[in-house]
Design a protein around this motif. Structure first.
Motif, short mmCIF file in Angstrom:
data_model
loop_
_atom_site.label_atom_id
_atom_site.label_comp_id
_atom_site.label_asym_id
_atom_site.label_seq_id
_atom_site.Cartn_x
_atom_site.Cartn_y
_atom_site.Cartn_z
N ASP B 70 0.71 -1.23 0.08
CA ASP B 70 0.10 -0.03 0.07
C ASP B 70 0.89 1.21 0.03
O ASP B 70 0.45 2.25 -0.64
N LEU B 74 1.78 0.51 -4.21
CA LEU B 74 0.31 1.09 -4.74
C LEU B 74 0.26 2.37 -5.19
O LEU B 74 -0.43 2.82 -6.41
N PHE B 79 -4.06 0.23 -10.61
CA PHE B 79 -4.65 -1.00 -10.55
C PHE B 79 -6.08 -1.08 -11.31
O PHE B 79 -6.75 -2.14 -11.83
N ALA B 103 -11.61 -4.22 -9.10
CA ALA B 103 -10.43 -3.85 -8.98
C ALA B 103 -9.61 -4.31 -7.73
O ALA B 103 -8.59 -4.71 -7.75
N ASN B 104 -10.82 -4.12 -6.35
CA ASN B 104 -9.69 -4.44 -5.21
C ASN B 104 -9.65 -5.96 -5.18
O ASN B 104 -8.62 -6.26 -4.32
N ALA B 105 -10.34 -6.73 -5.58
CA ALA B 105 -10.41 -8.34 -5.64
C ALA B 105 -9.28 -8.68 -6.30
O ALA B 105 -8.50 -9.34 -5.86
N ARG B 107 -6.69 -6.80 -7.07
CA ARG B 107 -5.51 -6.18 -6.51
C ARG B 107 -4.98 -7.40 -5.49
O ARG B 107 -3.79 -7.58 -5.25
N GLY B 108 -5.95 -7.64 -4.42
CA GLY B 108 -5.71 -8.82 -3.69
C GLY B 108 -5.00 -9.94 -4.07
O GLY B 108 -3.83 -10.44 -3.80
N THR B 109 -5.49 -10.50 -5.31
CA THR B 109 -4.79 -11.53 -6.05
C THR B 109 -3.52 -11.55 -6.35
O THR B 109 -2.58 -12.09 -6.23
N ARG B 112 -1.07 -11.37 -3.61
CA ARG B 112 -0.72 -12.46 -3.37
C ARG B 112 0.25 -13.19 -4.01
O ARG B 112 1.14 -13.87 -3.92
N ARG B 170 2.13 6.18 -14.23
CA ARG B 170 1.68 5.09 -13.32
C ARG B 170 1.71 3.97 -14.07
O ARG B 170 1.48 3.72 -15.24
#
Lengths: 267, 210
Positions: B70, B74, B79, B103-105, B107-109, B112, B170
């Motif tokens: 983050d 980030l 993203f 986008a948030n999901a 990003r999580g992947t 990981r 970016r």
């Protein structure tokens, strides 16, 4: 591979062709017209891998000290460089040819028969190459995507290339098939397979974690990687994916004033 | 004689201080409005410095990795654009809420995906830029780099960046050894959306992030 193995394999594939294991894909890809069949072989490979190759590779990683493993890996990789160099030559990539040949000579001498990859440590990047890529450079199209039993992702062209790799590699002493002594040859092939699988452990773990559908994840990665290898480091035409193809009227929408929410953490 | 010896010491001391300051300034703060290749190099070096100094990351603490991502990664990544391009023509069918959730999901992947790589960072990890081949005045460029590890082969990593007038450069796509990230998720996204809709895709991604 013995005859019964072929027969068993053939029957598995036949069963797959007749049952739901080879159902029509929901999102067909023009590069993969045999997706149903390929998914069957993929499933077979995955089962064999989880039952046999992966546990053996894990055991090998567990019992063998890291320096020994890296020595084994480097020695196989070193003799293979000779075949890579040959292919760079066949492709007319003189620069890659000289670099890879230099790597091989340096590692064989200063790296004690390839045990230490001193060339990489000195900044000489490995340039992997094979006969499938050579065929591609010569202008032969890749043909449909094809999952080979035991081997995995390939295409029709790269499958033919594999035969070239085996024959050519044996001709210039770049793989174990050049050895006449059968027990030694087979042991080396075995070690080669175990080493190859062990060096992929991290990668396959990652695919298991992040892929929504491991089959298409591997297929798309393989096809992209092979296309990049055929293109070489020249870049240019086709080296950048064009994401606008089926999204063209998106340019009309203003440049996402809502970009801010993306910056909020997901968790 | 005594005076000149003293001034020599003084000068040495001064030189040492200047040296320290130069070392600290060598890794400049990334400037999103400057040259794209320098921006990527500075951002990567900043992240590498943090990763090398942080022992907690080695243990694979996901919450902590998220926090570092983050703060240090980030701000330099778009993203939303990554997700939009991966979703392709389905993006426009999604509501703004679905777009943000997707986008948030995603990003999580991705966090990981790369958290494993981040734990491999060692003191000898370094990044080197390869010659920049694009038009420096373009607003969509590729910056090529080579990441060197103490063990194993150097890995070629390319970054694709877009410039917008407000936020500057970016990163929105990256390429590891010839494989572009977005390209590799397009088919999977389409497949999942065809099967279970955009909400199904969000759910599938989030399930993997547990």
């Amino acid at each position: 591979m013995t005859m019964p193995t072929y027969t068993r394999l053939a029957s598995i594939l036949a069963v797959c062709a007749l049952t739901a294991g080879c159902a029509a894909p929901s999102n067909p890809d023009p590069r993969d017209p045999w997706e149903g069949f390929n998914r069957g072989v993929y499933k077979f490979n995955d089962t064999v891998d989880r039952a046999l190759f992966k546990p053996v590779a894990q055991a090998y990683t567990y019992v063998t000290p890291e320096p020994v493993r890296s020595c084994v890996h480097n020695m196989f990789s070193n003799v293979r460089d000779l075949w890579s160099a040959t292919n760079s030559f066949l492709q007319g990539r003189g620069h890659d040819f000289v670099n890879t040949l230099g790597r091989f000579l340096f590692n064989t001498t200063m790296g004690v028969g390839g045990c230490f990859d001193v060339a990489s440590a000195n900044g000489a990047r490995k340039i992997p190459n094979d006969f499938g890529t050579t065929l591609g450079v010569w202008g032969i199209g890749q043909g449909p995507y094809l999952v080979l039993p035991f081997w995995g992702a390939s295409t029709v062209r790269d499958g033919v290339g594999l035969i070239g790799d085996l024959q050519g590699g044996s001709y210039i002493y770049s793989n174990p098939s050049a050895i006449d002594n059968v027990p030694i040859r087979n042991s080396l092939w075995g070690l080669d397979v175990v080493d190859a699988r062990a060096s992929l452990l991290d990668t396959t773990d990652m695919v298991d974690r992040v892929a929504l559908d491991p089959y298409s994840f591997i297929r798309d990665a393989y096809l992209q990687r092979r296309a990049a290898m055929v293109r070489g480091n020249a870049g240019g035409e086709g080296s950048l994916p064009d994401y606008s193809i089926d999204d063209e009227d998106d340019a009309e929408s203003p440049a996402q004033p809502a970009a801010a929410p993306a910056a909020t953490p997901a968790q | 004689m005594r005076i000149s010896a003293f001034s020599l010491l003084q000068r040495l001391f001064l030189a040492a201080i200047i040296g320290l300051m130069a070392a600290a300034a060598a890794h400049a703060k990334p400037d999103a409005h400057g040259a794209p290749d320098k921006f990527v190099l500075d951002a990567a070096n900043e992240a590498l410095d943090v990763l090398k100094a942080d022992s907690k990351l080695k243990s694979g603490d996901l919450a902590h990795i998220n926090q570092v991502v983050d703060t240090y990664i980030l701000p330099y990544v778009n993203f939303r654009k990554t997700t939009q391009l991966a979703a392709g023509r389905y993006w426009r069918q999604a509501t703004p809420e679905q777009q943000t959730a997707l986008a948030n999901a995603f990003r999580g992947t991705l966090v990981r995906t790369y958290s494993g790589a981040l734990t491999n960072v060692s003191q000898n990890t370094s990044i080197k830029l390869l010659p920049f081949r694009d038009d420096p005045n373009a607003d969509d460029v590729v910056v090529r780099s080579l990441i060197t590890q103490s063990n194993g082969q150097p890995v070629g990593v390319d970054y694709r960046l877009e410039k917008d007038s407000q936020q500057g450069w970016r990163i929105y796509d990256m390429n590891v050894e010839g494989i572009w990230l977005i390209q590799n998720y397009r088919n999977q996204f389409a497949q999942q959306i065809e099967q279970s809709g955009i909400d199904g895709l969000i759910k599938a991604l989030n399930q993997r992030n547990q």
